[in-house]
Enzyme design. Sequence first.
Site, PDB file in Angstrom:
ATOM      1  N   THR A  20      11.405  23.042  23.643  1.00  0.00           N
ATOM      2  CA  THR A  20      12.441  22.700  22.655  1.00  0.00           C
ATOM      3  C   THR A  20      12.518  21.201  22.422  1.00  0.00           C
ATOM      4  OG1 THR A  20      13.779  24.645  23.126  1.00  0.00           O
ATOM      5  CG2 THR A  20      14.955  22.734  22.279  1.00  0.00           C
ATOM      6  N   SER A  65       7.203  27.051  26.673  1.00  0.00           N
ATOM      7  CA  SER A  65       6.871  27.086  28.103  1.00  0.00           C
ATOM      8  C   SER A  65       6.547  28.492  28.593  1.00  0.00           C
ATOM      9  CB  SER A  65       7.991  26.463  28.936  1.00  0.00           C
ATOM     10  OG  SER A  65       9.122  27.291  28.961  1.00  0.00           O
ATOM     11  N   THR A  97      12.293  24.556  28.813  1.00  0.00           N
ATOM     12  CA  THR A  97      13.167  24.845  29.959  1.00  0.00           C
ATOM     13  C   THR A  97      12.992  26.259  30.501  1.00  0.00           C
ATOM     14  OG1 THR A  97      14.950  25.550  28.488  1.00  0.00           O
ATOM     15  CG2 THR A  97      14.922  23.230  29.154  1.00  0.00           C
ATOM     16  N   ASP A  98      12.410  27.153  29.689  1.00  0.00           N
ATOM     17  CA  ASP A  98      12.413  28.566  30.088  1.00  0.00           C
ATOM     18  C   ASP A  98      11.678  28.823  31.407  1.00  0.00           C
ATOM     19  OD1 ASP A  98      13.877  29.146  27.851  1.00  0.00           O
ATOM     20  OD2 ASP A  98      12.203  29.940  26.686  1.00  0.00           O
TER      21      ASP A  98
HETATM   22  N1  ASP Z   1      11.661  28.252  24.361  1.00  0.00           N
HETATM   23  C1  ASP Z   1      11.758  26.907  24.884  1.00  0.00           C
HETATM   24  C2  ASP Z   1      10.663  26.716  25.931  1.00  0.00           C
HETATM   25  O1  ASP Z   1       9.595  26.319  25.541  1.00  0.00           O
HETATM   26  C3  ASP Z   1      13.108  26.679  25.433  1.00  0.00           C
HETATM   27  C4  ASP Z   1      13.385  25.277  25.865  1.00  0.00           C
HETATM   28  O2  ASP Z   1      12.549  24.397  25.929  1.00  0.00           O
HETATM   29  O3  ASP Z   1      14.543  25.058  26.194  1.00  0.00           O
HETATM   30  O4  ASP Z   1      10.869  26.964  27.086  1.00  0.00           O
END
Ligand code: ASP
Length: 341
Positions: A20, A65, A97-98
């Site tokens: 993100t 991620s 973050t995932d």
């Molecule tokens: N979907 C995103 C990721 O790549 C979410 C994020 O980065 O918060 O994990």
Amino acid sequence: MIVGGVNDPKKVVVFALGGTIASTTSSAGATGIVPALGVTALLASLPPFEPSLTVEGVDFRTMPSGDLTFGDLVSLSDALNGAFDAGAHGAVVIQGTDTLEETAFALDLLVRRAGTVAVTGAMRSSNEVGHDGPSNILSAVRVAAATTSWKPGTVVVFNDEIHAARYVHKGHATSPSTFVSPSAGPLGWTIEGRVRWTSRVSELAGVSVPEESRLGHVALVRCTIGDDDRLIRRIAELGYVGAIVEGFGAGHVPARVVDALEALNDEIPVVIATRTGAGETLRHTYGFPGAEIDLQSRGLTFAGALDGLKARVALTLVLAAYPNRARALEAFAAVITSLTD
Ligand code: ASP
């Protein structure tokens, strides 16, 4: 890309992987944001650093991620070890973050150098009001650049808090304060560019960086009320090299799945973790079928203070890093012991 002074030996290397924090709309009229920004754009959002600090950026991946693999993490740990060997004082990893809690723990096991690795990301993209990316990167650089009298290893720096890789968990789907350490709390915080440590963790036992070709898949199964052993009975035939079972409470499973678990453990290593999200598994309290005394007597391994996701990271890496099951489980046990020593 290089930002800051070039004459000072204190260098932090920043690896960008997408997520993100790097997401934006790909073209006019496109629906939804996607990872697109590289490390130059991410670092350009920061104020200038003092001349004594050099920050060097590396575009490593640009992806959500959830698409990262253990192969990516092995390559990243090689790159991080290389950066430290080339003189970096610390390193930052920016990603989605995932799966950030899994990446951080894998790096904690694989990057065996003195410097700190600070992993961060953002919950709000640069298109959103209150984008948390720049402040998270800035804090992560500060933590990576800090001089410590002990070895923090890999930490997650997010929302001005510092969390140990072994305990951190993404605990909210959308909040910028998503990262929490339910078992132990944060290790400290950042404020006005300073780094405050309020707790320490013991030094984690390491795992040798495996050959990517040796990486196999470890299954993760959660015990649920009323469930039976059908999934467990299929795991080995599907080609998994190990299995994590998130048991009830302190590491308990229904009596009706115990025989299937024992049979599975004869074929591939089975590790019992707690599905509660905090605390550690028991060793010698409960005596009913499916409780820890019964499962240990049947040869199953316990995850101690590692949750299911972290236990899966450790088991995946040890099974790939060492030549046989006994040696791999010895390395796994060393990790468990070192967590709370
Ligand atoms: N979907 C995103 C990721 O790549 C979410 C994020 O980065 O918060 O994990």
